[in-house]
Design a protein around this motif. Structure first.
Motif, PDB file in Angstrom:
ATOM      1  N   ASP A   1       0.844  -1.203   0.000  1.00  0.00           N
ATOM      2  CA  ASP A   1       0.000   0.000   0.000  1.00  0.00           C
ATOM      3  C   ASP A   1       0.877   1.250   0.000  1.00  0.00           C
ATOM      4  O   ASP A   1       2.106   1.178   0.162  1.00  0.00           O
ATOM      5  N   ASP A   2       0.232   2.391  -0.182  1.00  0.00           N
ATOM      6  CA  ASP A   2       0.974   3.651  -0.290  1.00  0.00           C
ATOM      7  C   ASP A   2       1.733   3.975   0.989  1.00  0.00           C
ATOM      8  O   ASP A   2       2.839   4.532   0.936  1.00  0.00           O
ATOM      9  N   GLU A   3       1.162   3.658   2.146  1.00  0.00           N
ATOM     10  CA  GLU A   3       1.840   3.954   3.411  1.00  0.00           C
ATOM     11  C   GLU A   3       3.135   3.160   3.536  1.00  0.00           C
ATOM     12  O   GLU A   3       4.155   3.680   4.021  1.00  0.00           O
ATOM     13  N   THR A   4       3.127   1.910   3.075  1.00  0.00           N
ATOM     14  CA  THR A   4       4.348   1.097   3.139  1.00  0.00           C
ATOM     15  C   THR A   4       5.425   1.655   2.225  1.00  0.00           C
ATOM     16  O   THR A   4       6.609   1.727   2.598  1.00  0.00           O
ATOM     17  N   LEU A   5       5.049   2.059   1.029  1.00  0.00           N
ATOM     18  CA  LEU A   5       6.033   2.632   0.108  1.00  0.00           C
ATOM     19  C   LEU A   5       6.565   3.960   0.637  1.00  0.00           C
ATOM     20  O   LEU A   5       7.761   4.264   0.503  1.00  0.00           O
ATOM     21  N   ALA A   6       5.694   4.775   1.236  1.00  0.00           N
ATOM     22  CA  ALA A   6       6.157   6.043   1.814  1.00  0.00           C
ATOM     23  C   ALA A   6       7.136   5.787   2.958  1.00  0.00           C
ATOM     24  O   ALA A   6       8.136   6.489   3.104  1.00  0.00           O
ATOM     25  N   ALA A   7       6.849   4.765   3.779  1.00  0.00           N
ATOM     26  CA  ALA A   7       7.770   4.430   4.870  1.00  0.00           C
ATOM     27  C   ALA A   7       9.118   3.958   4.324  1.00  0.00           C
ATOM     28  O   ALA A   7      10.178   4.267   4.887  1.00  0.00           O
ATOM     29  N   LEU A   8       9.102   3.207   3.217  1.00  0.00           N
ATOM     30  CA  LEU A   8      10.349   2.778   2.584  1.00  0.00           C
ATOM     31  C   LEU A   8      11.177   3.978   2.139  1.00  0.00           C
ATOM     32  O   LEU A   8      12.393   4.036   2.362  1.00  0.00           O
ATOM     33  N   LEU A   9      10.534   4.949   1.518  1.00  0.00           N
ATOM     34  CA  LEU A   9      11.260   6.135   1.055  1.00  0.00           C
ATOM     35  C   LEU A   9      11.763   6.973   2.231  1.00  0.00           C
ATOM     36  O   LEU A   9      12.785   7.658   2.112  1.00  0.00           O
ATOM     37  N   ARG A  10      11.072   6.933   3.347  1.00  0.00           N
ATOM     38  CA  ARG A  10      11.534   7.678   4.528  1.00  0.00           C
ATOM     39  C   ARG A  10      12.774   7.006   5.124  1.00  0.00           C
ATOM     40  O   ARG A  10      13.705   7.677   5.562  1.00  0.00           O
ATOM     41  N   LEU A  11      12.769   5.678   5.135  1.00  0.00           N
ATOM     42  CA  LEU A  11      13.915   4.948   5.683  1.00  0.00           C
ATOM     43  C   LEU A  11      15.103   4.964   4.722  1.00  0.00           C
ATOM     44  O   LEU A  11      16.261   4.908   5.168  1.00  0.00           O
ATOM     45  N   ARG A  12      14.813   5.008   3.430  1.00  0.00           N
ATOM     46  CA  ARG A  12      15.885   5.025   2.426  1.00  0.00           C
ATOM     47  C   ARG A  12      15.665   6.205   1.479  1.00  0.00           C
ATOM     48  O   ARG A  12      15.224   6.046   0.340  1.00  0.00           O
TER      49      ARG A  12
END
Length: 746
Positions: free
Chosen positions: A13-24
């Motif tokens: 979902d979009d929240e998971t992808l946003a969290a990925l971009l925040r971590l990396r």
């Protein structure tokens, strides 16, 4: 067929992808065109290295277990990873580690288990888990157990030594078939790397380790030993340090205003000048290097222009000096927290074996602010008033949390950070102060936190018979200014001791104060009577002060006492002043007035300068200043490096749109109609308007740049097609003559 990384990312979902971009965050620079581009960047070696820098020891152990089981080649069941870690590693530790790896897209879930990005193997040691290469001939565990059971004692000792890790060893006996190593090679229990090097196969190492295939895994963070200091004690001590550092910086700014130190050709500050600055402030050279770095970083001191550049206070320094102690400290503390330099390197040897000077490029470390914040956040986890027993205790905890960070200076950075924070009052007694906690919290106000810890300013002093005055706390600004004019600071701390002398009283008289002014101030501001010795000192200095009057002629001297002026004219040292007597009470000189007065004082006289009206004129040195650089506000610089949620959601939306566009592009590849002027394109668009179909349009904009859109046309006329973009929902108008091709989207 196992699920690929790109398919797994698309399914999130979009929240998971946003969290990925925040971590990396490096994955989002530049913004990926679609999920396929994101998946490609996820597996880039450099990006994987950066992503692993934040992993703790337990998570890195799980990563090693995945590499040992070759999860980068084929998915591995979760149970197998748990078996590799050993039974003493709790399930929740494994779950947390897998979640951390999954959030960073270093692993992903498939139907048959967990898959690992291939580049992760490059992050790990050459022999993950301390295990060697796999030997296919030892895959049968039953046969391997029989081989190990039949080993001679000397053979088993060799294998057990290599099983601890690393799995390679050197032996000259490998060529001797009768030696233990030779016999093990013959049985296939050792692998030959070269004539003098052997390697223990992975299967043998796992069999010998038994219940702990990866050895003992440090799955829990170390608990640092602490000591209770008391929150009030820590805050008061930190407040005292904050006031002390401001006082010392005032001394340095005053000294550099009168005599700016020269800058090195490389732009730094020389060793002798650093020693002089340390002596001026009364601190050691390491603390002096820190304060000099902060003055320059805060734009309170800058390098002047010209053939002989110098380090000179800027105009911002006067504004800063006029602020309250809380505001002054806040600027210094924020500057230090975000400083991209390591002052602790000053004095060390560089690669050319030369000492590193203060303010030089050799001390620059772009990630110093991040590491500094990590150390303070580690302290912030302790309750207020609780301190670590030593920097080593905190170093151990931080090393467990991010063993890949810090490099060879990791432990020293912790010690430097605590020492620097103690000098500034961010830390006191190895505990984080309330002002330091507010400094780390973007929503808190460190100014208010320090103000609450500072004692209330006092408006009185205690005069003593030994010509000293004791201020029992920080003074109100006007009293502090007057005492600094008429007395010298002898010692500072919780209470400040001022000493009166003939020179200090004369300085006050030179500044325009009269003897009555001084006596009145002391009588009204002292809780004790003015000592007779101090009254005599003021009267004696006032009686001698101003009997000689100087003006600009270039300069002149006048005195109602003709005998005194004759004495001046006859004095040997007065000849250098080129005095010429115009009248019994007046003499002139071609030298500037300040030089004449300094020469007379050196000869033992006590002249005073006067203005055109006959009043006392203060010729004290005002100090040099240069223009300040225009610097952006420093607040929030460190924390603002992460993109905000709105920005991340916009990036995710763009990637989703790119994916959708790629799917449309594939579906219309065979049905595209080029716009060759035959009228086919308007007909296709008109049919789409009537049938409410969706069309793919290729076009060229006004700059000649090719583009594409997926529209649901709503109208066609006047040479323009108008429709709503099915990707972003906006209305667009495209001129027909700019359309290069069109196709109906099924």
């Amino acid at each position: 067929m196992p699920i690929s990384l790109v398919d797994w990312l698309r399914a999130q979902d979009d929240e998971t992808l946003a969290a990925l971009l925040r971590l990396r965050p490096d994955l989002a620079v530049p913004v990926p065109a679609d999920i396929s581009v994101l998946a490609t960047r996820v597996g880039i070696r450099a990006s994987v290295h950066r992503a692993c820098d934040d992993l703790d020891t337990a998570t890195l152990a799980v990563l090693e277990a995945l590499a040992v089981t070759d999860a980068d080649a084929a998915p591995v069941p979760r149970e197998e990873i748990g078996r590799m870690l050993g039974a003493d590693v709790p399930t929740e530790v494994l779950d947390a580690a897998l979640a951390a790896l999954r959030e960073r897209a270093l692993i992903w879930d498939t139907d048959s288990g967990l898959a690992l990005v291939p580049a992760a193997r490059d992050v790990l040691p050459g022999y993950p888990g301390g295990l060697g290469r796999s030997a296919p001939n030892l895959a049968d565990s039953t046969a391997l157990a029989e081989l190990l059971a039949g080993l001679a004692p000397d053979e088993r000792r060799v294998l057990e030594a290599l099983a601890v890790g690393p799995p390679v060893g050197r032996s000259r006996g490998s060529a001797d078939p009768t030696s233990p190593v030779g016999r093990l090679l013959a049985r296939g229990l050792l692998l030959c790397v070269d004539p003098e090097t052997v390697e223990l196969p992975r299967e043998v190492g796992l069999a010998l380790r038994g219940e702990h295939p990866l050895g003992r895994v440090e799955h829990t963070p170390p608990v640092p030993a602490t000591i209770e200091r008391g929150a009030d004690v820590v805050d008061r001590t930190a407040a005292g340090a904050a006031l002390d550092v401001l006082r010392r910086l005032d001394l340095l700014v005053s000294a550099w205003s009168e005599a700016p130190p020269p800058a090195l050709r490389s732009g730094g500050l020389g060793v002798r000048e650093l020693r002089r600055a340390a002596k001026e402030m009364g601190i050691d050279e390491s603390a002096a290097a820190l304060l000099v770095e902060l003055l320059v970083a805060a734009d309170l001191v800058g390098i002047s222009e010209g053939p002989a550049p110098e380090w000179v206070p800027t105009t911002s320094c006067d504004i800063w000096a006029a602020a309250g102690p809380e505001q002054r400290w806040s600027l210094l503390a924020r500057t230090w927290l975000e400083l991209p330099r390591l002052p602790g390197l000053v004095g060390r040897r560089d690669e050319a074996d030369r000492p590193i000077p203060v303010l030089s490029d050799a001390a620059r470390r772009p990630r110093a602010g991040r590491d500094r914040r990590r150390v303070l956040l580690g302290l912030a986890e302790l309750p207020p008033g609780t301190a670590v027993r030593s920097p080593a205790e905190l170093s151990g905890l931080l090393a467990w949390r991010a063993p890949r960070r810090g490099g060879r200076l990791r432990d020293e950075i912790v010690a430097w950070t605590l020492a620097e924070a103690t000098v500034l009052g961010v830390v006191a007694l190895d505990a984080l102060s309330a002002a330091g906690r507010a400094l780390l919290d973007d929503g808190a106000d460190p100014v208010a936190a320090l103000r609450a810890a500072l004692p209330e300013p006092v408006g009185h002093v205690v005069l003593q018979a030994d010509l000293t005055a004791i201020a029992p706390g920080p003074l109100v600004p006007e009293l502090a200014h007057e005492l600094n004019v008429m007395a010298d600071i002898e010692s500072a701390g919780g209470a400040t001791v001022f000493r009166f002398s003939d020179a200090s009283v004369r300085r006050a008289l030179d500044a325009g104060r009269s003897a009555d002014d001084l006596r009145e101030l002391l009588a009204t501001r002292s809780t004790t009577p003015v000592p007779h010795a101090l009254s005599y000192l003021i009267d004696d200095a006032a009686r001698r002060h101003g009997r000689l009057r100087g003006g600009v002629a270039s300069s002149f001297l006048r005195s109602d006492d003709e005998v005194l002026l004759s004495e001046v004219m006859a004095h040997p040292e007065a000849r250098a002043l080129e005095l010429r007597r115009l009248a019994p009470s007046v003499a002139i000189s071609p030298l500037p007035l300040a030089e004449v007065l300094d020469g007379l004082r050196a000869a033992g006289f006590s002249p005073a300068a006067e203005d055109a009206a006959g009043g006392v004129l203060d010729l004290g040195e005002r100090g040099r200043r240069i223009e300040a650089r225009r610097r952006p506000a420093t607040r929030g610089t460190v924390s603002s490096a992460e993109p905000d949620s709105a920005r991340l959601q916009a990036i995710v939306s763009k990637m989703r749109a790119g994916d959708a566009m790629a799917g449309v592009r594939r579906s219309v590849a065979a049905a595209t109609t080029p716009n060759n002027g035959s009228g086919t394109t308007p007909a296709v668009l008109l049919d789409a308007v009537r049938a409410s179909d969706t069309v793919w349009i290729g076009f060229v904009d006004s700059h000649g740049v090719a583009g594409e859109r997926v529209l649901k046309p709503t109208s066609l006329g006047g040479g323009i097609v108008e429709g709503r973009d099915v990707v972003d929902g906006n209305i667009y108008r495209v001129p027909l003559h700019r359309i290069t091709s069109v196709a109906v989207v099924e």
